[in-house]
Scaffold this motif. Sequence first.
Motif, PDB file in Angstrom:
ATOM      1  N   ILE A 253      11.697   7.628 -28.681  1.00  0.00           N
ATOM      2  CA  ILE A 253      10.436   7.596 -29.437  1.00  0.00           C
ATOM      3  C   ILE A 253       9.264   7.247 -28.510  1.00  0.00           C
TER       4      ILE A 253
ATOM      5  N   ASP B 112       8.372  10.209 -26.471  1.00  0.00           N
ATOM      6  CA  ASP B 112       7.650  11.205 -27.255  1.00  0.00           C
ATOM      7  C   ASP B 112       6.185  10.804 -27.415  1.00  0.00           C
ATOM      8  N   GLU B 113       5.973   9.520 -27.648  1.00  0.00           N
ATOM      9  CA  GLU B 113       4.592   9.037 -27.779  1.00  0.00           C
ATOM     10  C   GLU B 113       3.814   9.276 -26.489  1.00  0.00           C
TER      11      GLU B 113
ATOM     12  N   ILE C  16       2.932  12.920 -26.165  1.00  0.00           N
ATOM     13  CA  ILE C  16       1.833  13.296 -27.061  1.00  0.00           C
ATOM     14  C   ILE C  16       0.498  12.784 -26.506  1.00  0.00           C
TER      15      ILE C  16
ATOM     16  N   LEU D 255      -0.584  15.108 -23.791  1.00  0.00           N
ATOM     17  CA  LEU D 255      -1.161  16.325 -24.372  1.00  0.00           C
ATOM     18  C   LEU D 255      -2.595  16.062 -24.837  1.00  0.00           C
ATOM     19  N   ALA D 256      -2.822  14.918 -25.454  1.00  0.00           N
ATOM     20  CA  ALA D 256      -4.143  14.612 -26.019  1.00  0.00           C
ATOM     21  C   ALA D 256      -5.173  14.325 -24.929  1.00  0.00           C
TER      22      ALA D 256
ATOM     23  N   GLN E  98      -4.716  17.345 -21.734  1.00  0.00           N
ATOM     24  CA  GLN E  98      -4.783  18.724 -22.184  1.00  0.00           C
ATOM     25  C   GLN E  98      -4.268  19.731 -21.150  1.00  0.00           C
TER      26      GLN E  98
ATOM     27  N   LEU F 266       1.702  22.463 -19.354  1.00  0.00           N
ATOM     28  CA  LEU F 266       1.883  22.292 -20.796  1.00  0.00           C
ATOM     29  C   LEU F 266       3.352  22.478 -21.175  1.00  0.00           C
TER      30      LEU F 266
ATOM     31  N   VAL G  40       6.044  20.018 -23.191  1.00  0.00           N
ATOM     32  CA  VAL G  40       6.756  20.453 -24.399  1.00  0.00           C
ATOM     33  C   VAL G  40       8.268  20.393 -24.162  1.00  0.00           C
TER      34      VAL G  40
ATOM     35  N   LEU H 209       9.623  16.944 -24.551  1.00  0.00           N
ATOM     36  CA  LEU H 209       9.820  16.565 -25.956  1.00  0.00           C
ATOM     37  C   LEU H 209      11.171  17.080 -26.469  1.00  0.00           C
ATOM     38  N   ARG H 210      11.508  18.291 -26.069  1.00  0.00           N
ATOM     39  CA  ARG H 210      12.779  18.870 -26.516  1.00  0.00           C
ATOM     40  C   ARG H 210      13.969  18.175 -25.851  1.00  0.00           C
TER      41      ARG H 210
END
Lengths: 225, 225
Positions: A57, A60-61, A64, A67-68, A71, A77, A81, A84-85
Amino acid sequence: MREVFHQSLEDVQGRLVEIAELVTVAIDKATRSFSTSDVALAEEVIENDQIIDDKAIELDELAIQILARQQPVARDLRIVVAALRVSASLERMGDIAEHIAQLTRMRFPERAIPRGLKNTFIKMGELDVEVARTLAELLRTEDVSLVERIRTAEDKLDDLHISVFEKVLSENWQGEAAATVDATLASRYHERFADHAESVAKKVLYLATGDWTADTETLETLRLQ
Amino acid sequence: MREVFHQSLEDVQGRLVEIAELVTVAIDKATRSFSTSDVALAEEVIENDQIIDDKAIELDELAIQILARQQPVARDLRIVVAALRVSASLERMGDIAEHIAQLTRMRFPERAIPRGLKNTFIKMGELDVEVARTLAELLRTEDVSLVERIRTAEDKLDDLHISVFEKVLSENWQGEAAATVDATLASRYHERFADHAESVAKKVLYLATGDWTADTETLETLRLQ
């Protein structure tokens, strides 16, 4: 910005390796608990699965946030991703180690490992530990030659999975229904564990080759070598 | 830009609903093939799983393009990340429908559904179809009251899953090893199917409430209502 991004990626990678190492410990303990009916070891795996879940978790945070804030586009990118997988697959592999430990606990003080299949399950356990260890190394080194080693172990596990069913369905199988249930579930868990590892390995291969959709074919090519 | 983003999101949502509807068709056919030994229906499910897989890959590509081109932040970013996860779960639910169809095919012309467990598996099949249909509706309407309906069906499936093991391990179970294997695998597939659905439902709930980490507790609260 690029510098910051690369530091963030190293952080992500380091965390993925850490989780893969925790999964390796979990599957090692789970399969040993299964073959030796060591319920204390099984309890340890069940208790520690929460650590793997929490770390997934957190990762994942972090992904994210990257990404935010940064960018990323294009390959960068896709790396995030993919992370995350990969984290989702590793978390699931930890769950499977926990399920194997739960089988040990459920049957205790009886043996969970079905009579006549002891050697098969010891071998499956060793292969799953090898798969997990190789996966951690692959995530750390990005050495794609390791993908083939995971694939080979996964093939062996598939063969053993089939051999379990052949044994259980043969005329000289004398196991009670409980032994049949245990063999079916445990064998399925081992096979799924390696499946997840292979799916992670494909993603690493994709990141190395840059070819998202052709990852299956690339793997097939590697297999033919 | 915002307008474009919202159109993209609607596209993502539409595709998720479409995949969930295909999964509903798959689990409906798979469970009917299992209870009626209809091998043609089973073949159809096995063949059509590729469509679900392809649509999930297309959706993932779209989501990655949205991340690259529109660089969403905050809640918008989390919606796109959640879509990637939901797509993975739906794809996995399609795989499970395929596994159930494979059991039907493997036993044909014998019945795959174990004697003495016919009613249980028919009920499990109906519950999984209900879960899938409700999930498609949840994804379409974002009506979070549907989350509770999925949770209730999942609880019933858990109880039935336990009852299968109780039956198989009871003294009056007369099934051969093959029936025990089929009962174990099929029951596990049904339970996992609903598990994935619940995990998707949690993500939709999170998007509605905006609370990522507390989704489990939120669900617990809903359960108490």
